[in-house]
Write a protein that holds these residues in place. Structure first.
Motif, PDB file in Angstrom:
ATOM      1  N   UNK A 184       0.849  -1.203   0.000  1.00 56.93           N
ATOM      2  CA  UNK A 184       0.000   0.000   0.000  1.00 56.93           C
ATOM      3  C   UNK A 184       0.881   1.247   0.000  1.00 56.93           C
ATOM      4  N   UNK A 185       1.998   1.151   0.728  1.00 58.20           N
ATOM      5  CA  UNK A 185       2.883   2.329   0.795  1.00 58.20           C
ATOM      6  C   UNK A 185       3.511   2.624  -0.565  1.00 58.20           C
ATOM      7  N   UNK A 186       3.903   1.572  -1.293  1.00 59.48           N
ATOM      8  CA  UNK A 186       4.463   1.797  -2.631  1.00 59.48           C
ATOM      9  C   UNK A 186       3.408   2.433  -3.524  1.00 59.48           C
ATOM     10  N   UNK A 187       2.182   1.921  -3.440  1.00 59.55           N
ATOM     11  CA  UNK A 187       1.092   2.485  -4.255  1.00 59.55           C
ATOM     12  C   UNK A 187       0.865   3.952  -3.917  1.00 59.55           C
ATOM     13  N   UNK A 188       0.917   4.243  -2.619  1.00 61.08           N
ATOM     14  CA  UNK A 188       0.627   5.626  -2.200  1.00 61.08           C
ATOM     15  C   UNK A 188       1.691   6.623  -2.656  1.00 61.08           C
ATOM     16  N   UNK A 189       2.868   6.097  -3.062  1.00 58.03           N
ATOM     17  CA  UNK A 189       3.909   6.999  -3.588  1.00 58.03           C
ATOM     18  C   UNK A 189       3.630   7.405  -5.035  1.00 58.03           C
ATOM     19  N   UNK A 190       2.703   6.701  -5.695  1.00 60.67           N
ATOM     20  CA  UNK A 190       2.448   6.980  -7.113  1.00 60.67           C
ATOM     21  C   UNK A 190       1.481   8.167  -7.253  1.00 60.67           C
ATOM     22  N   UNK A 191       1.633   8.928  -8.336  1.00 60.98           N
ATOM     23  CA  UNK A 191       0.795  10.131  -8.505  1.00 60.98           C
ATOM     24  C   UNK A 191      -0.603   9.833  -9.050  1.00 60.98           C
ATOM     25  N   UNK A 192      -1.415   9.149  -8.233  1.00 69.34           N
ATOM     26  CA  UNK A 192      -2.804   8.892  -8.640  1.00 69.34           C
ATOM     27  C   UNK A 192      -3.570  10.217  -8.700  1.00 69.34           C
ATOM     28  N   UNK A 193      -4.655  10.209  -9.485  1.00 72.16           N
ATOM     29  CA  UNK A 193      -5.507  11.406  -9.531  1.00 72.16           C
ATOM     30  C   UNK A 193      -6.530  11.407  -8.401  1.00 72.16           C
ATOM     31  N   UNK A 194      -6.957  10.201  -8.000  1.00 68.70           N
ATOM     32  CA  UNK A 194      -7.914  10.128  -6.885  1.00 68.70           C
ATOM     33  C   UNK A 194      -7.620   8.869  -6.070  1.00 68.70           C
ATOM     34  N   UNK A 195      -7.734   9.010  -4.758  1.00 69.96           N
ATOM     35  CA  UNK A 195      -7.559   7.840  -3.878  1.00 69.96           C
ATOM     36  C   UNK A 195      -8.843   7.657  -3.088  1.00 69.96           C
ATOM     37  N   UNK A 196      -9.410   6.457  -3.214  1.00 74.79           N
ATOM     38  CA  UNK A 196     -10.619   6.128  -2.447  1.00 74.79           C
ATOM     39  C   UNK A 196     -10.193   5.115  -1.398  1.00 74.79           C
TER      40      UNK A 196
END
Ligand code: NAD
Length: 477
Positions: A184-196
């Motif tokens: 989850x931490x690796x994913x959270x480093x990516x520049x997503x446009x929206x996080x749900x």
């Protein structure tokens, strides 16, 4: 995770992220009919007998979730959201014209709903299918690419979620990345446009801080303590039975479930009688013991078992009275449905979300004492108000705040797709369900177009006339 596997996970995530990013325009161009077809495919998959069996087996393996609850609280909920979206989507994605203010005569304006782009859905273990595929349905409806990170605490269901998505979607459109917190931490480093994100307030804060690095928008569906305030003119035994049903659904591991009860002192003994009778009627109809009931799920893991047992022990040590339950089978992660009275605010059980089959009850002499107890805590995700008096209900609503309020029934907050669902501050930011669910994954793009005329009279060099024209402009805006 080892250094090599962190590297593998990171490169896997980066590869999928790049694939999805390259696919965004194509997804944006899809029609309502094409998006609906994708949702229908997901609905058919979940309703298929063989797939439903696989899901029921997975959820039984994870925490013995009863099959009826798998349908009622997971698949059925996703189905109802998909059906609702399919009825409304044509209307939602149509550009919406808005009026023009007088000084802007010569222009027309409209709102265009465009996808936010790349969305990350981080889901919890307690309603793992409902809370992964529900947001997914809205994200697809809005035309986004999606990566889902299911909870590692329900591994069999997580595998089912992955298999479902791998079967139905190309990874350039929807992908599931399984893994632990480090993933989850690796994913959270990516520049997503929206996080749900759906989960605890503690992790919600971590998610919001990570989103801030890229200024990604967030929907945070969090938890907390949802109180039941019982007022006057109430058939107390009927309501005790309904509260028992709502509390013990999913073995008490429901974000919107009643966390604690506040009731007039005079009603305590009827409540205790009604609650115990209802629990036995639902879970011990043949007198074989509640622990033998196939209809009661189990706690998700040893950590939660121990945490909840500690809450009960602490309450008892500080003077709570056990009206029923407080018996355990650690090997099975079973805590008997427990009812505690003589509970005080000093007890740990009144300081954290319980998330298990334990119901503390506090009594009051005057309603305002109950409201004070509620208002001393963070604003709840759901507030339950039980009263036969409309004046009293209005008074309670007016003097409290909550994300969702359910009056004279329980656990209904997530059921009406016409209502926004979500918390407030500590219990959540942003709303899901219905149009609000679609809106969360949508950029409502404002478009204003000049057809004739000009504002050149406001250009420099300025004069007294400019200010006069400015005054006119704002007066008639
Ligand atoms: P959690 O916050 O522990 O985990 C949720 C997700 O976040 C999981 O996928 C997990 O892998 C991930 N995660 C955990 N720690 C992380 C970290 N440090 N960094 C990044 N990601 C991390 O929640 P849970 O135990 O799965 O679920 C229970 C909580 O969720 C309760 O508080 C409950 O009230 C809440 N909840 C809220 C709703 C709602 O709709 N508002 C619904 C269900 C559950």
């Amino acid at each position: 995770m080892t250094a090599t596997s962190t590297f593998d996970t990171t490169s896997h995530i980066k590869r999928i992220f790049a694939l999805q990013q390259a696919n965004l325009q194509k997804l944006k161009d899809t029609t309502a009919a094409e998006r609906k077809a994708k949702l229908k495919k997901l609905e058919r998959y979940l309703l298929d007998e063989k797939n439903f069996r696989a899901l029921a087996d997975a959820m039984h393996a994870d925490f013995r979730k009863p099959e009826a609850e798998v349908f009622l609280t997971e698949v059925g909920v996703v189905q109802s959201q998909i059906r609702y979206i399919c009825r409304k989507l044509h209307h939602w994605i149509r550009p919406k014209s808005v009026p023009t203010i007088t000084p802007l005569a010569g222009t027309t304006s409209h709102i265009l709903c465009e996808p936010k782009g790349l969305a990350l859905i981080i889901s919890p273990w307690n309603y793992p299918v409902n809370l992964a595929f529900g947001p997914l349905a809205y994200a697809i409806a809005a035309g986004n690419a999606v990566i889902i990170k299911p909870s590692e605490l329900a591994p069999h269901t997580s595998a089912f979620i992955k298999k479902t998505i791998d079967t139905l979607f190309d990874e350039s459109e929807v992908a599931v990345i399984e893994g632990e917190v480090s993933t989850a931490q690796v994913l959270l480093d990516m520049p997503f446009n929206h996080i749900h994100f759906t989960g605890s307030p503690q992790v919600g804060k971590i998610v919001m801080a990570a989103a801030a690095k890229h200024l990604a928008s967030v929907t945070l569906e969090l938890g907390g303590k949802s109180p039941v305030i019982i007022g006057s003119k109430v058939h107390i035994k009927n309501h005790a039975a309904k509260i028992a049903w709502a509390k013990l659904m999913n073995d008490g591991q429901t974000c919107i479930g009643p966390d604690y009860v506040l009731l007039p002192k005079t009603q305590l003994s009827s409540f205790v009688e009604g609650y115990s009778a209802a629990v036995n009627k639902m879970y011990n109809p043949n007198n074989k013991g509640i622990d033998q009931s196939p209809d009661l799920a189990r706690l998700i893991n040893d950590r939660n078992f121990q945490r909840i047992k500690n809450l009960i022990d602490d309450a008892i040590e500080k003077g709570a009275k056990v009206e029923m339950g407080a018996t355990y089978n650690e090997a099975e992660r079973y805590i008997a449905p427990t009812l505690l009275t003589a509970v005080t605010e000093e007890m740990d059980i009144m300081h954290e979300e319980i998330f298990g089959p334990v119901l503390p009850v506090m009594t009051y002499d005057h309603l305002d004492q109950a409201l004070d107890i509620v208002n001393r805590r963070p604003k709840p995700l759901t507030m339950y108000i039980t009263s036969g008096s409309s004046t009293q209900i209005s008074y309670i609503v007016k003097h409290t705040s909550a994300g969702t309020t359910c009056i004279n029934d329980y656990n209904l907050g997530f059921s009406n797709t016409h209502l926004p669902f979500g918390g407030v501050n500590n219990s959540g930011i942003g709303k899901s369900l219905g149009y609000h669910g679609f809106e969360a994954f949508t950029n409502e793009r404002s478009i204003i177009r000049r057809n004739w005329g000009t504002l050149s009279m406001l250009f420099p060099p300025f004069s007294k006339l400019t200010t006069r024209l400015g005054k006119f402009f704002y007066k008639f805006s």
